[in-house]
Design a protein around this motif. Structure first.
Motif, PDB file in Angstrom:
ATOM      1  N   SER A   1     -69.177 -85.269  -1.797  1.00 40.56           N
ATOM      2  CA  SER A   1     -68.404 -86.080  -1.182  1.00 40.56           C
ATOM      3  C   SER A   1     -68.655 -86.988   0.361  1.00 40.56           C
ATOM      4  N   ASN A   2     -68.474 -88.036   0.411  1.00 42.22           N
ATOM      5  CA  ASN A   2     -68.795 -88.458   1.704  1.00 42.22           C
ATOM      6  C   ASN A   2     -70.300 -88.060   2.304  1.00 42.22           C
ATOM      7  N   ASN A   3     -70.484 -87.597   3.146  1.00 46.39           N
ATOM      8  CA  ASN A   3     -72.057 -87.285   3.792  1.00 46.39           C
ATOM      9  C   ASN A   3     -72.312 -85.783   3.445  1.00 46.39           C
ATOM     10  N   ASP A   4     -71.695 -85.217   2.629  1.00 49.22           N
ATOM     11  CA  ASP A   4     -72.199 -83.795   2.266  1.00 49.22           C
ATOM     12  C   ASP A   4     -73.503 -83.750   1.588  1.00 49.22           C
ATOM     13  N   LYS A   5     -74.266 -82.937   1.455  1.00 49.12           N
ATOM     14  CA  LYS A   5     -75.187 -82.473   0.486  1.00 49.12           C
ATOM     15  C   LYS A   5     -75.354 -80.996   0.194  1.00 49.12           C
ATOM     16  N   SER A   6     -76.364 -80.416  -0.668  1.00 45.37           N
ATOM     17  CA  SER A   6     -76.289 -79.242  -0.826  1.00 45.37           C
ATOM     18  C   SER A   6     -76.500 -78.200   0.386  1.00 45.37           C
ATOM     19  N   SER A   7     -76.991 -78.685   1.569  1.00 42.18           N
ATOM     20  CA  SER A   7     -77.248 -77.664   2.648  1.00 42.18           C
ATOM     21  C   SER A   7     -75.996 -77.577   3.481  1.00 42.18           C
ATOM     22  N   SER A   8     -75.283 -78.503   3.391  1.00 38.17           N
ATOM     23  CA  SER A   8     -73.877 -78.537   4.221  1.00 38.17           C
ATOM     24  C   SER A   8     -72.957 -79.186   3.474  1.00 38.17           C
ATOM     25  N   VAL A   9     -72.037 -78.369   2.803  1.00 36.35           N
ATOM     26  CA  VAL A   9     -70.765 -78.855   2.085  1.00 36.35           C
ATOM     27  C   VAL A   9     -69.494 -78.451   2.895  1.00 36.35           C
ATOM     28  N   ILE A  10     -68.544 -79.276   2.905  1.00 40.73           N
ATOM     29  CA  ILE A  10     -67.265 -79.264   3.628  1.00 40.73           C
ATOM     30  C   ILE A  10     -66.155 -79.664   2.785  1.00 40.73           C
ATOM     31  N   SER A  11     -66.646 -80.797   2.072  1.00 35.65           N
ATOM     32  CA  SER A  11     -65.645 -81.356   1.108  1.00 35.65           C
ATOM     33  C   SER A  11     -65.686 -80.920  -0.205  1.00 35.65           C
TER      34      SER A  11
END
Length: 428
Positions: A257-267
């Motif tokens: 989602s949005n600006n997430d990626k494997s190293s920083s997931v918040i959604s």
């Protein structure tokens, strides 16, 4: 063609003149026995036939609703001959045959010319022919993807249902969407048809490894579009189904989602459950309380690594693929201290805020975004929000009197929260 058009125009002119000529109607009550003989009086017989002449409709039809052919009498009771003409032969012919139009209802004018001993009368009828309702047949249980080896026969699946008799089912096999390799045509003459009776043999058709298209065309008594397929499926021919499963594994990915990626997931994330070639995909998580098998994310207090394992299966074969993610925690060790200045003079609805953080050195330089949010106190009712791609330390805004919660965060370029702070303000 010109001669035929000329004859038609002359006939129309003849009708126009004939209708415009006044006719002296003779009624039986107005004549005495001494003045005429009923058996031989042409005008009287013609008038009787004129009054009694009507098209004869099929059961349940009438002038305002015609669905079947009409009987058009050619000889009346008093021996008057009748010649019929239609202004739309394509829908009602001069002998009464009805061809219902596709779509809208259509009014047709029928003209009857009565002739008796060289005397004539003209009578017209206006009838409404009901259009045929277009109802698209329903296809159920048809697979989007079929996968077979070069020596394996493929049988279609699913049923076709229609509200009227199916008159044609055509199934075509294409390569590169332009060349027909095989075609099967069936005339079911029923309201349903099982596609399982249609199959393709790659070995017989000399189909090599690759992707093909199956197009299904359907026609019924109330659906006539045979140029547009009702369904397009994919047929994949392979030497070994395990190769396809390996391909599925290679292209499988998680949608963030949005600006997430494997190293920083918040959604929340999207975990595919069906592969390109129709394989099923199931998921397992090393931390179901943080990321479950449906991709729902519940952020922990601290940053946590989570391993997701996908199992891809079809035709009794399975392969696995793992993904390593990091879900960012909600705890922030650095804080922002927010101060409320006095209300701006001459404008009591304006408030000025300023703040500072305990970020230092590299952490301070890592700030790439400032977010200011103001909520109605005790709720999630957002009254003000501003985001800036820089490190802000103050802002001014307008608020109605009330109690509010102010929340300010500093984020890194990967949208990780570096510092945050909250305070309560009162607007009088």
């Amino acid at each position: 063609m010109k001669q035929k058009k000329l004859l038609k125009n002359l006939f129309i002119l003849f009708l126009t003149i004939l209708i415009s000529i006044p006719h002296n109607t003779v009624y039986a009550s107005s004549l005495t026995t001494s003045k005429f003989d009923v058996a031989t009086d042409t005008a009287y017989k013609l008038e009787l036939d004129y009054q009694q002449l009507n098209p004869i409709f099929s059961a349940n039809d009438n002038t305002n609703s015609v669905t079947s052919s009409i009987t058009l009498p050619t000889v009346c009771m008093n021996q008057s001959t009748v010649i019929w003409y239609s202004d739309n032969e394509a829908i009602i012919s001069s002998n009464g045959k009805v061809t219902r139009p596709t779509g809208s209802d259509t009014i047709v004018t029928l003209t009857a010319i009565l002739i008796n001993n060289n005397q004539t009368r003209v009578k017209q009828f206006y009838v409404l022919v009901k259009g045929t309702q277009i109802i698209v047949p329903n296809l159920t249980g048809i697979s989007d993807n079929y996968v077979v080896t070069e020596n394996e026969k493929v049988y279609l699946s699913g049923m076709i249902y229609a509200t009227s008799k199916l008159t044609n089912v055509t199934v075509q096999l294409f390569k590169n969407n332009n060349k027909v390799i095989s075609e099967t045509k069936v005339n079911p003459q029923a309201t349903s048809f099982n596609l399982n009776s249609i199959s393709f043999d790659p070995n017989y058709l000399n189909l090599t490894k690759g992707t093909y298209q199956i197009k299904i065309f359907v026609a019924s008594e109330n659906y006539f579009d045979t140029s547009t397929p009702l369904k397009v499926c994919t047929l994949t021919v392979t030497k070994d189904k395990k190769d396809l499963l390996d391909d599925e594994r290679d292209i499988l990915s998680i949608i963030f989602s949005n600006n997430d990626k494997s190293s920083s997931v918040i959604s929340n994330i999207i975990l595919p459950v069906l592969g390109k070639y129709g394989c099923t995909i199931t998921w397992q998580s090393s931390h179901p309380s943080i990321i479950n098998s449906q991709g729902i994310v519940t952020r922990p207090l601290y940053d946590t690594k989570v391993k997701l394992t996908a199992t891809l299966s079809f035709f009794g074969i399975s392969v696995k693929k793992t993904f390593n993610l990091e879900v960012l925690g909600t705890y922030v060790k650095n804080t922002i201290t927010i101060k409320q200045s006095e209300n701006v003079i001459n404008n009591k609805n304006t408030i000025s805020l300023n703040w500072n953080s305990n970020l230092r050195g590299h952490d301070l330089k890592s700030v790439r975004q400032t977010t200011i949010q103001i909520f109605t106190y005790g709720t999630n009712d957002l009254r003000f929000e501003m985001t800036a791609d820089t490190t802000l330390t103050s802002c001014t805004t307008r608020l109605d009197p009330g109690v509010y919660t102010v929340r300010i965060t500093y984020n890194s370029s990967s949208y990780k929260t570096l510092a945050s702070g909250e305070t309560t303000i009162i607007m009088k």
